[in-house]
Design a protein around this motif. Structure first.
Motif, PDB file in Angstrom:
ATOM      1  N   ARG A   1       0.824  -1.211   0.000  1.00  0.00           N
ATOM      2  CA  ARG A   1       0.000   0.000   0.000  1.00  0.00           C
ATOM      3  C   ARG A   1       0.857   1.260   0.000  1.00  0.00           C
ATOM      4  O   ARG A   1       0.334   2.339   0.141  1.00  0.00           O
ATOM      5  N   SER A   2       2.149   1.063  -0.091  1.00  0.00           N
ATOM      6  CA  SER A   2       3.076   2.182  -0.250  1.00  0.00           C
ATOM      7  C   SER A   2       4.226   1.694  -1.122  1.00  0.00           C
ATOM      8  O   SER A   2       4.461   0.490  -1.258  1.00  0.00           O
ATOM      9  N   VAL A   3       4.941   2.642  -1.726  1.00  0.00           N
ATOM     10  CA  VAL A   3       6.064   2.266  -2.587  1.00  0.00           C
ATOM     11  C   VAL A   3       7.091   1.456  -1.798  1.00  0.00           C
ATOM     12  O   VAL A   3       7.590   0.425  -2.258  1.00  0.00           O
ATOM     13  N   ARG A   4       7.422   1.912  -0.577  1.00  0.00           N
ATOM     14  CA  ARG A   4       8.430   1.229   0.216  1.00  0.00           C
ATOM     15  C   ARG A   4       7.982  -0.189   0.581  1.00  0.00           C
ATOM     16  O   ARG A   4       8.783  -1.135   0.527  1.00  0.00           O
ATOM     17  N   ALA A   5       6.712  -0.353   0.944  1.00  0.00           N
ATOM     18  CA  ALA A   5       6.210  -1.688   1.288  1.00  0.00           C
ATOM     19  C   ALA A   5       6.307  -2.620   0.083  1.00  0.00           C
ATOM     20  O   ALA A   5       6.704  -3.784   0.201  1.00  0.00           O
ATOM     21  N   ARG A   6       5.985  -2.096  -1.126  1.00  0.00           N
ATOM     22  CA  ARG A   6       6.052  -2.938  -2.327  1.00  0.00           C
ATOM     23  C   ARG A   6       7.500  -3.292  -2.669  1.00  0.00           C
ATOM     24  O   ARG A   6       7.800  -4.394  -3.125  1.00  0.00           O
ATOM     25  N   GLU A   7       8.404  -2.362  -2.426  1.00  0.00           N
ATOM     26  CA  GLU A   7       9.824  -2.663  -2.667  1.00  0.00           C
ATOM     27  C   GLU A   7      10.309  -3.781  -1.754  1.00  0.00           C
ATOM     28  O   GLU A   7      11.000  -4.707  -2.183  1.00  0.00           O
ATOM     29  N   VAL A  38      -3.667  -9.180   2.800  1.00  0.00           N
ATOM     30  CA  VAL A  38      -4.863  -8.341   2.655  1.00  0.00           C
ATOM     31  C   VAL A  38      -5.362  -7.884   4.016  1.00  0.00           C
ATOM     32  O   VAL A  38      -5.856  -6.758   4.170  1.00  0.00           O
ATOM     33  N   ALA A  39      -5.213  -8.744   5.039  1.00  0.00           N
ATOM     34  CA  ALA A  39      -5.695  -8.398   6.375  1.00  0.00           C
ATOM     35  C   ALA A  39      -4.821  -7.365   7.065  1.00  0.00           C
ATOM     36  O   ALA A  39      -5.264  -6.728   8.021  1.00  0.00           O
ATOM     37  N   LEU A  40      -3.582  -7.184   6.598  1.00  0.00           N
ATOM     38  CA  LEU A  40      -2.687  -6.221   7.239  1.00  0.00           C
ATOM     39  C   LEU A  40      -3.252  -4.809   7.140  1.00  0.00           C
ATOM     40  O   LEU A  40      -3.636  -4.369   6.047  1.00  0.00           O
ATOM     41  N   VAL A  46       5.657  -4.886   9.001  1.00  0.00           N
ATOM     42  CA  VAL A  46       5.796  -6.329   8.957  1.00  0.00           C
ATOM     43  C   VAL A  46       6.821  -6.745   7.913  1.00  0.00           C
ATOM     44  O   VAL A  46       7.649  -7.628   8.149  1.00  0.00           O
ATOM     45  N   PHE A  47       6.819  -6.091   6.745  1.00  0.00           N
ATOM     46  CA  PHE A  47       7.803  -6.432   5.713  1.00  0.00           C
ATOM     47  C   PHE A  47       9.218  -6.101   6.180  1.00  0.00           C
ATOM     48  O   PHE A  47      10.170  -6.821   5.875  1.00  0.00           O
ATOM     49  N   SER A  48       9.357  -5.015   6.912  1.00  0.00           N
ATOM     50  CA  SER A  48      10.669  -4.684   7.474  1.00  0.00           C
ATOM     51  C   SER A  48      11.108  -5.767   8.451  1.00  0.00           C
ATOM     52  O   SER A  48      12.277  -6.156   8.494  1.00  0.00           O
ATOM     53  N   LEU A  49      10.162  -6.263   9.256  1.00  0.00           N
ATOM     54  CA  LEU A  49      10.467  -7.331  10.208  1.00  0.00           C
ATOM     55  C   LEU A  49      10.888  -8.595   9.458  1.00  0.00           C
ATOM     56  O   LEU A  49      11.864  -9.261   9.842  1.00  0.00           O
ATOM     57  N   PHE A  50      10.168  -8.940   8.397  1.00  0.00           N
ATOM     58  CA  PHE A  50      10.521 -10.128   7.616  1.00  0.00           C
ATOM     59  C   PHE A  50      11.916  -9.987   6.996  1.00  0.00           C
ATOM     60  O   PHE A  50      12.679 -10.953   6.914  1.00  0.00           O
TER      61      PHE A  50
END
Length: 442
Positions: A1-7, A38-40, A46-50
């Motif tokens: 839902r943001s450029v950084r999250a998609r990256e 989708v539920a996030l 969370v992606f940063s954590l992963f």
């Protein structure tokens, strides 16, 4: 839902595809991962954590394959994913302090949020094979005790604020899995409400109080459901009043209770209420359990009840170890029968079947080898029920795949490398033989 999250997600795709490819059902896991994403509510954190802790991503993918519904719940509460950093903690979560003027509706939401987050953590611990199922059972029961006590107090305070206080004392008795402190993540609460009114004019008010308490424990809110409440074990069952006076409670078990109701009482535990009445009810339960009984009458009633359940509620499949012949119900009924038969000479036994069987062996009623077999079987069945309910929901699976079997084995050292269904057949045949030996032929 943001450029950084998609990256960040794009960078994770190779590992996601690689790990999914190692699972038995990668397509189902991939679809469940979409449900998680989708539920996030956001996603970036969370992606940063992963990215920083790839093993947590691996855990989430396992949850996606094993329990898509659990993965969606985890996605709706991404802060819980952070808890994987320290392992999966199942310790009960304290409720925030209740403010003096806190609306009851807000308290219902608060309790549901805390309990449901705790349930998710407990489910993840079981599905991933990270925690002893008996520790999880106890943690879920402790959480339920706290929720019942908190909402009973909240309802009574709310009535007091409206000038509708109910004069007298209340004791709440837990039966079944709550009574033996062995809840699963999907367990109902079997409750009986016992009161002692300050005067005869307030007896009817206790019925209204109980209905409010049951509603507070069961009605869905924006934070979801809390518990389903089952009150069928109250004196006279569904035909009886919602709340029973302590005098009527004592009279019923002295004059009218069937043996199967006394069997259920062996697992009863006072879980909340006013201290003086709670102590009185506990003594009444003890007095019922230690009275003199005919061994022949008890064994006949136990066998008849087991026969009825096998006919009316047969096992759904081989993994339905609660209902199948030689399963957990056989162990529970055997323990309950022996507790009732020997109560007059031995006194009150522990509520949990495994503990009662151990105590009976120590008292010379059961040979130690037989008790050990039954206790080990009860622990295996209990762990399997915890695992299947956390993973699959209410309906037991028709089979377990290789990965699911391995995760189940992590929950108990008593599972061997042999096929799980073969081990179950061997254990249930042994339990059924012991049931015949001590109670009779079903």
């Amino acid at each position: 839902r943001s450029v950084r999250a998609r990256e960040l997600l794009t960078d994770l795709v190779p590992r996601i595809l690689s790990r999914l490819g190692d699972l038995d059902d990668p397509d189902a896991a991939f679809a469940a991962l979409e449900g998680f994403l989708v539920a996030l509510p956001g996603g970036f954190q969370v992606f940063s954590l992963f990215t920083a802790n790839a093993s947590i991503l691996d855990d989430v993918l396992v949850l996606c394959e094993s329990s898509p519904a659990l993965a969606r719940k985890m996605g709706a509460r991404p802060s819980l994913v952070d808890s994987f950093l320290e392992g999966v903690d199942v310790e009960p979560i304290p409720f925030p302090e209740r403010e003096p003027d806190e609306p009851l509706e807000l308290r219902l939401d608060t309790v549901r949020r805390v309990v449901n987050e705790h349930r998710i953590r407990c489910s993840a611990a079981i599905v991933l094979g990270r925690q002893d199922p008996h520790i999880v059972s106890r943690a879920l029961a402790d959480m339920a005790d706290r929720a019942v006590a908190d909402l009973v107090a909240a309802v009574r305070d709310d009535l007091a604020a409206q000038g509708k206080s109910v004069a007298g004392e209340l004791a709440i008795v837990g039966f079944g899995r709550l009574g033996v402190q062995a809840l699963t993540t999907l367990s109902d609460l079997d409750l009986v409400f016992v009161y002692e009114a300050a005067d005869s004019g307030t007896e009817g008010e206790f019925g209204r109080l109980i209905r409010r308490i049951v509603s507070a424990l069961s009605v869905p809110t924006s934070e979801g459901e809390l518990y389903q409440i089952d009150m069928k074990l109250r004196p006279s069952g569904g035909a009886g009043p919602a709340a029973v006076s302590v005098a009527a409670f004592e009279r019923y078990y002295a004059e009218k209770a069937w043996v199967w109701e006394e069997m259920a009482l062996t697992k009863a535990r006072v879980v909340a209420g006013d201290a003086a009445l709670c102590e009185k009810v506990d003594f009444l339960i003890r007095d019922v359990l230690i009275k003199e009984r005919s061994a022949a009458d008890v064994t006949a009633a136990v066998v008849n009840m087991r026969r009825r359940l096998l006919a009316e509620k047969p096992a759904k499949n081989q993994f339905d170890v609660k209902r199948r012949r030689g399963g957990l119900t056989d162990i529970d009924f055997l323990a309950e029968g022996l507790v009732l038969i020997h109560g007059a000479s031995l006194g009150r036994m522990p509520q949990a079947s495994a503990l009662a069987l151990t105590a009976l062996a120590e008292k010379g009623i059961l040979p130690p080898d037989d008790a050990q077999v039954l206790v080990k079987a009860a622990e295996l069945f209990g762990g399997l029920i915890q695992y299947t309910r956390a993973t699959f929901g209410e309906a037991p699976p028709a089979k377990l795949d290789k990965e699911q079997s391995e995760r189940l084995r992590r929950l108990s050292p008593d599972w061997t490398d042999a096929a799980i269904d073969e081990q179950l057949n061997e254990v249930t045949n042994t339990v059924a033989a012991l049931f015949r030996q001590y109670m009779g032929e079903v």
